[in-house]
Design a protein around this motif. Structure first.
Motif, short mmCIF file in Angstrom:
data_model
loop_
_atom_site.label_atom_id
_atom_site.label_comp_id
_atom_site.label_asym_id
_atom_site.label_seq_id
_atom_site.Cartn_x
_atom_site.Cartn_y
_atom_site.Cartn_z
N ARG A 286 0.83 -1.21 0.00
CA ARG A 286 0.00 0.00 0.00
C ARG A 286 0.87 1.26 0.00
N GLN A 287 1.92 1.26 0.79
CA GLN A 287 2.83 2.41 0.82
C GLN A 287 3.44 2.68 -0.54
N ILE A 288 3.85 1.62 -1.22
CA ILE A 288 4.47 1.77 -2.54
C ILE A 288 3.46 2.31 -3.54
N ILE A 289 2.25 1.78 -3.52
CA ILE A 289 1.21 2.26 -4.44
C ILE A 289 0.92 3.74 -4.20
N GLU A 290 0.86 4.13 -2.96
CA GLU A 290 0.59 5.54 -2.65
C GLU A 290 1.72 6.43 -3.13
N MET A 291 2.97 5.94 -3.06
CA MET A 291 4.11 6.71 -3.60
C MET A 291 4.00 6.83 -5.11
N TYR A 292 3.67 5.73 -5.78
CA TYR A 292 3.47 5.77 -7.22
C TYR A 292 2.37 6.77 -7.58
N ASP A 293 1.25 6.69 -6.89
CA ASP A 293 0.12 7.57 -7.20
C ASP A 293 0.50 9.04 -7.04
N ARG A 294 1.18 9.37 -5.95
CA ARG A 294 1.55 10.78 -5.71
C ARG A 294 2.46 11.30 -6.80
N ALA A 295 3.33 10.45 -7.32
CA ALA A 295 4.29 10.90 -8.33
C ALA A 295 3.72 10.87 -9.74
N LEU A 296 2.88 9.90 -10.05
CA LEU A 296 2.49 9.66 -11.44
C LEU A 296 1.12 10.22 -11.83
N LEU A 297 0.16 10.21 -10.93
CA LEU A 297 -1.17 10.68 -11.32
C LEU A 297 -1.17 12.17 -11.71
N PRO A 298 -0.45 13.04 -10.99
CA PRO A 298 -0.41 14.44 -11.43
C PRO A 298 0.28 14.62 -12.79
N PHE A 299 1.10 13.67 -13.18
CA PHE A 299 1.80 13.70 -14.46
C PHE A 299 0.87 13.33 -15.62
N GLY A 300 -0.32 12.84 -15.30
CA GLY A 300 -1.30 12.49 -16.32
C GLY A 300 -1.43 11.00 -16.56
N ILE A 301 -0.64 10.19 -15.86
CA ILE A 301 -0.73 8.73 -15.99
C ILE A 301 -1.94 8.24 -15.21
N LYS A 302 -2.69 7.33 -15.81
CA LYS A 302 -3.88 6.76 -15.16
C LYS A 302 -3.50 5.44 -14.49
N SER A 303 -4.17 5.12 -13.39
CA SER A 303 -3.89 3.86 -12.72
C SER A 303 -5.14 3.30 -12.06
N LEU A 304 -5.18 1.98 -11.91
CA LEU A 304 -6.26 1.34 -11.19
C LEU A 304 -6.29 1.86 -9.75
N GLN A 305 -7.48 2.19 -9.25
CA GLN A 305 -7.62 2.65 -7.87
C GLN A 305 -7.69 1.42 -6.96
N HIS A 306 -6.72 1.30 -6.09
CA HIS A 306 -6.62 0.11 -5.23
C HIS A 306 -7.36 0.25 -3.91
N TYR A 307 -7.57 1.49 -3.46
CA TYR A 307 -8.14 1.67 -2.12
C TYR A 307 -9.25 2.72 -2.18
N GLY A 308 -10.31 2.46 -1.43
CA GLY A 308 -11.43 3.38 -1.38
C GLY A 308 -12.18 3.24 -0.07
N GLU A 309 -13.29 3.95 0.06
CA GLU A 309 -14.04 3.94 1.31
C GLU A 309 -14.56 2.55 1.66
N ASP A 310 -14.95 1.77 0.65
CA ASP A 310 -15.55 0.46 0.93
C ASP A 310 -14.78 -0.70 0.34
N PHE A 311 -13.50 -0.48 -0.04
CA PHE A 311 -12.72 -1.60 -0.56
C PHE A 311 -11.23 -1.38 -0.32
N ASN A 312 -10.53 -2.50 -0.15
CA ASN A 312 -9.08 -2.52 -0.05
C ASN A 312 -8.54 -3.62 -0.93
N SER A 313 -7.70 -3.26 -1.87
CA SER A 313 -7.04 -4.22 -2.73
C SER A 313 -5.87 -4.87 -1.98
N THR A 314 -5.32 -5.91 -2.56
CA THR A 314 -4.08 -6.48 -2.03
C THR A 314 -2.86 -5.79 -2.62
#
Length: 416
Positions: A286-314
């Motif tokens: 989860r920590q690694i995914i959050e690091m990726y998201d912070r760096a890449l999503l603002p750059f315009g890269i799209k990614s699968l959302q792994h975590y939300g209010e009612d779900f947690n991915s592995t």
């Protein structure tokens, strides 16, 4: 511009500690290395972790999916639905048992099956749906069961076990999703049958291995069903090897000319230690995914959302999509990443693009959404041996590679 030294970042190496090594050595020294006490304990611990009564461990997720179909007596003349956007195992097991593979496209801009098209795929011959929890994120099972219920009148049971369900049976290919949650329910407690993988690249590994659990209270006899998996996975032999070693207990019967796909105690011992470490492994992902998201999503890269209010991915895979590019550009980016020591992958090439499925009559033109998901998808390294610095290196390298490829494409357009 990357200014630090090149790194060597593999795609998905196993996270093995001295604890796993010590347990495997203990298993080997115990004198019992095939299916035995450690395998039974691993099954028990898996069932406890998920919150179900029974678990069965075999040598792969493919084996548990295929045996689930066989125990349900699904075969020639039947149809089984799965998604076009998955690994071949989700569909090949359908072919193995002699049933017809029915593929459904994914929804637009989604890695999940298009549930609006699922209802149209169900016929009187449909016996099961194999859903796919891609990248460790559970499917929308509410949507799947809503469709299944809407088509209940079409279902034709072939046997007593199918009659208990009296509807299309939902089998989850949860190869990526051991430990995932949705709406407060752990993966394994939602689908009728849930099949996990412990292959070398999975979050929890036994080198090779898989497990199946079942959860819905429809009158299934857990002990009987467990015994069926044991019979089917051990040649239809009425006693396993451990039972046969008891003094004077050599006698056994072959009640069905079955298969050979059991798990060994060496692998189960490996898995027992992995399971004891698992919550920490999930948190690091989860920590690694959050690091990726912070760096890449603002750059315009799209990614699968792994975590939300009612779900947690592995957090099994980081599926990145690069808007505005096609297969050629995507492959060039992967090559550029390899040049700086980073191994990337693609998940997945849709099944209709492979020779085996073309020969079965499938055409990628009938699955346009799956193709659009695939053509610009890049899977980045995601494993618990990555350091924060490694993640930063991957992000900077990807941004650079994408910029170079996009700029090159723009230059080519201007030349043209």
């Amino acid at each position: 511009m990357i200014t630090f030294e090149l790194r060597n970042i593999p795609f998905s190496p196993p996270d093995i500690t001295d604890e796993e090594i010590a347990e495997v050595i203990q298993a080997m020294k115990s004198g019992w290395i095939t299916t035995g006490p450690r395998t039974k304990l691993f099954e028990q611990k898996i069932a406890e972790y998920i919150g179900v009564k029974k678990a069965v461990c075999l040598n792969s997720a493919t084996a548990v999916m295929e045996l689930t179909l066989r125990i349900l007596d699904i075969g020639a003349g039947d149809e089984v639905i799965t998604t076009a956007y998955t690994y071949t195992a989700s569909a090949s097991v359908i072919h193995h048992v002699g049933a017809k593979i029915v593929l459904v496209d994914v929804a637009p801009n989604s890695f999940e099956m298009d549930y609006s098209k699922l209802a149209d795929a169900i016929t009187e011959k449909t016996k099961a749906i194999i859903s796919v929890d891609i990248a460790g994120k559970m499917c929308d099972y509410d949507a799947i069961y809503k469709v299944v219920e809407s088509k209940r009148e079409l279902f034709r049971a072939n046997n007593e076990l199918q009659s208990l369900f009296n509807r299309v049976i939902v089998i989850s290919d949860a190869a990526h999703a051991f430990g995932a949650e949705r709406q407060g329910a752990k993966c394994g407690k939602v689908a009728d049958f849930t099949c996990f993988s412990f292959h070398a690249v999975k979050n929890l590994t036994t080198a090779e291995g898989g497990a199946v659990v079942w959860s819905r209270d429809i009158g299934l006899d857990d002990d009987w069903l467990y015994k069926q998996f044991m019979l089917y996975s051990l040649h239809g032999q009425s006693k396993d090897a451990l039972a046969k070693t008891q003094k004077g207990a050599w006698e056994y019967d072959i009640v069905y000319p079955a298969y050979k796909c059991n798990m060994t105690d060496i692998l189960a011992g490996f898995g027992l230690i992995q399971l004891s470490r698992y919550n920490g492994l999930l948190e690091r992902r989860r920590q690694i995914i959050e690091m990726y998201d912070r760096a890449l999503l603002p750059f315009g890269i799209k990614s699968l959302q792994h975590y939300g209010e009612d779900f947690n991915s592995t957090g099994h895979l980081y599926l990145a999509r690069i808007p505005g590019i096609g297969e050629a550009e995507r492959n060039e980016i992967i090559s550029k990443m390899a040049e700086v020591g980073i191994a990337c992958n693609v998940h997945y090439k849709p099944l209709p693009m492979f020779t085996a499925y073309k020969e079965l009559g499938f055409d990628i033109k009938d699955y346009p959404n799956a193709y659009r998901q695939y053509e610009n998808e890049i899977t980045l390294p995601l494993h618990t041996l990555l350091s924060d610095e490694d993640v930063e290196y991957v992000c900077k390298s990807l941004k650079r590679a994408v910029s170079e490829v996009l700029n090159s494409s723009e230059d080519m357009k201007q030349v043209g």
